[in-house]
Design an enzyme around this catalytic site. Structure first.
Site, PDB file in Angstrom:
ATOM      1  N   ASP A  31       0.842  -1.190   0.000  1.00 53.84           N
ATOM      2  CA  ASP A  31       0.000   0.000   0.000  1.00 53.84           C
ATOM      3  C   ASP A  31       0.886   1.252   0.000  1.00 53.84           C
ATOM      4  OD1 ASP A  31      -3.212   0.520   0.980  1.00 53.84           O
ATOM      5  OD2 ASP A  31      -1.812   2.211   1.128  1.00 53.84           O
ATOM      6  N   ILE A  32       0.478   2.261  -0.747  1.00 54.51           N
ATOM      7  CA  ILE A  32       1.272   3.487  -0.883  1.00 54.51           C
ATOM      8  C   ILE A  32       1.273   4.308   0.413  1.00 54.51           C
ATOM      9  CG2 ILE A  32      -0.518   5.056  -1.795  1.00 54.51           C
ATOM     10  CD1 ILE A  32       1.587   5.772  -4.027  1.00 54.51           C
ATOM     11  N   ASN A  88     -13.067  -3.391   2.304  1.00 51.64           N
ATOM     12  CA  ASN A  88     -14.065  -2.321   2.365  1.00 51.64           C
ATOM     13  C   ASN A  88     -14.947  -2.395   1.124  1.00 51.64           C
ATOM     14  OD1 ASN A  88     -12.960  -1.230   4.764  1.00 51.64           O
ATOM     15  ND2 ASN A  88     -11.363  -0.213   3.583  1.00 51.64           N
ATOM     16  N   GLU A  96     -12.328   3.314  -1.195  1.00 49.02           N
ATOM     17  CA  GLU A  96     -11.867   4.468  -1.985  1.00 49.02           C
ATOM     18  C   GLU A  96     -11.477   4.084  -3.397  1.00 49.02           C
ATOM     19  OE1 GLU A  96      -8.848   6.425   0.287  1.00 49.02           O
ATOM     20  OE2 GLU A  96     -10.302   7.156   1.766  1.00 49.02           O
ATOM     21  N   VAL A  97     -10.962   2.881  -3.567  1.00 46.26           N
ATOM     22  CA  VAL A  97     -10.582   2.417  -4.910  1.00 46.26           C
ATOM     23  C   VAL A  97     -11.567   1.326  -5.327  1.00 46.26           C
ATOM     24  CG1 VAL A  97      -8.795   1.353  -6.321  1.00 46.26           C
ATOM     25  CG2 VAL A  97      -8.148   2.982  -4.526  1.00 46.26           C
ATOM     26  N   HIS A 101     -10.180  -5.337  -3.377  1.00 46.63           N
ATOM     27  CA  HIS A 101      -8.843  -5.537  -2.804  1.00 46.63           C
ATOM     28  C   HIS A 101      -8.965  -5.957  -1.356  1.00 46.63           C
ATOM     29  CE1 HIS A 101      -9.938  -1.262  -2.398  1.00 46.63           C
ATOM     30  NE2 HIS A 101      -9.287  -1.273  -1.242  1.00 46.63           N
ATOM     31  N   HIS A 103      -6.934  -5.893   2.168  1.00 46.01           N
ATOM     32  CA  HIS A 103      -5.808  -5.327   2.911  1.00 46.01           C
ATOM     33  C   HIS A 103      -5.222  -6.406   3.827  1.00 46.01           C
ATOM     34  CE1 HIS A 103      -6.842  -0.916   2.356  1.00 46.01           C
ATOM     35  NE2 HIS A 103      -8.026  -1.455   2.087  1.00 46.01           N
TER      36      HIS A 103
HETATM   37  P1  5GP Z   1      -9.814   1.331   0.349  1.00 46.75           P
HETATM   38  O1  5GP Z   1     -10.060   2.546   1.203  1.00 46.75           O
HETATM   39  O2  5GP Z   1     -10.424   1.485  -1.031  1.00 46.75           O
HETATM   40  O3  5GP Z   1     -10.194   0.044   1.020  1.00 46.75           O
HETATM   41  O4  5GP Z   1      -8.246   1.236   0.198  1.00 46.75           O
HETATM   42  C1  5GP Z   1      -7.543   1.745  -0.887  1.00 46.75           C
HETATM   43  C2  5GP Z   1      -6.077   1.657  -0.530  1.00 46.75           C
HETATM   44  O5  5GP Z   1      -5.314   1.822  -1.710  1.00 46.75           O
HETATM   45  C3  5GP Z   1      -5.606   2.744   0.455  1.00 46.75           C
HETATM   46  O6  5GP Z   1      -5.040   2.121   1.594  1.00 46.75           O
HETATM   47  C4  5GP Z   1      -4.587   3.547  -0.356  1.00 46.75           C
HETATM   48  O7  5GP Z   1      -3.487   3.982   0.426  1.00 46.75           O
HETATM   49  C5  5GP Z   1      -4.167   2.570  -1.436  1.00 46.75           C
HETATM   50  N1  5GP Z   1      -3.790   3.186  -2.688  1.00 46.75           N
HETATM   51  C6  5GP Z   1      -4.486   4.136  -3.376  1.00 46.75           C
HETATM   52  N2  5GP Z   1      -3.837   4.463  -4.513  1.00 46.75           N
HETATM   53  C7  5GP Z   1      -2.719   3.700  -4.546  1.00 46.75           C
HETATM   54  C8  5GP Z   1      -1.660   3.585  -5.491  1.00 46.75           C
HETATM   55  O8  5GP Z   1      -1.608   4.255  -6.539  1.00 46.75           O
HETATM   56  N3  5GP Z   1      -0.673   2.701  -5.199  1.00 46.75           N
HETATM   57  C9  5GP Z   1      -0.685   1.935  -4.058  1.00 46.75           C
HETATM   58  N4  5GP Z   1       0.326   1.099  -3.873  1.00 46.75           N
HETATM   59  N5  5GP Z   1      -1.679   2.011  -3.164  1.00 46.75           N
HETATM   60  C10 5GP Z   1      -2.691   2.877  -3.391  1.00 46.75           C
END
Ligand code: 5GP
Ligand code: ZN
Length: 116
Positions: A31-32, A88, A96-97, A101, A103
């Site tokens: 994760d970034i 999520n 958010e994405v 996915h 985690h």
């Molecule tokens: P969500 O909130 O959708 O469950 O988690 C999305 C996750 O993707 C977040 O923890 C965020 O830091 C990670 N993320 C978003 N954009 C990128 C990216 O471009 N590269 C990487 N490695 N992680 C990302």
């Protein structure tokens, strides 16, 4: 592949990532913005928007994905002490994405689940 999806682009290598694992259907990367010392994301290469996109026909693929989550956690060295997995889903889930996915959060003890 969804044209606008950043995780599709990461799985294809179009957007760079710190790759941990890859096979025919699964991709894992760091994760970034890590929330814990180890914070990995495991995704299906195929674009699925969220867990709700999984269908009965996807059972074998979903089983493989989940088994690979455990494999990646072992590879990252967090399996023995333990880790948290989080999925999520959509707005209320804090997604958010919009590409399914999982985690993997480990490397330290995390607190009890608190939903604020
Ligand atoms: P969500 O909130 O959708 O469950 O988690 C999305 C996750 O993707 C977040 O923890 C965020 O830091 C990670 N993320 C978003 N954009 C990128 C990216 O471009 N590269 C990487 N490695 N992680 C990302
Ligand atoms: Zn995607």
């Amino acid at each position: 592949m969804s044209q606008e999806c950043i995780f599709c682009k990461i799985a294809q290598g179009v957007i760079p990532s710190k790759k941990i694992y890859e096979d025919e259907t699964v991709f894992a990367f760091h994760d970034i913005h890590p929330q814990t010392p180890v914070h990995a994301l495991v995704i299906p290469k195929r674009h699925l928007t969220c867990l709700d996109d999984l269908a009965v026909a996807d059972r074998a693929e979903a089983g493989h994905l989940l088994e690979r989550v455990a494999h990646v956690a072992r590879e990252l060295g967090v399996a023995a002490e333990g880790y948290r997995t989080v999925i999520n889903t959509r707005e209320h889930g804090g997604q958010e994405v919009a590409h399914l996915h999982i985690h993997i959060l480990g490397g330290r003890k995390v607190g009890p689940m608190v939903c604020r």
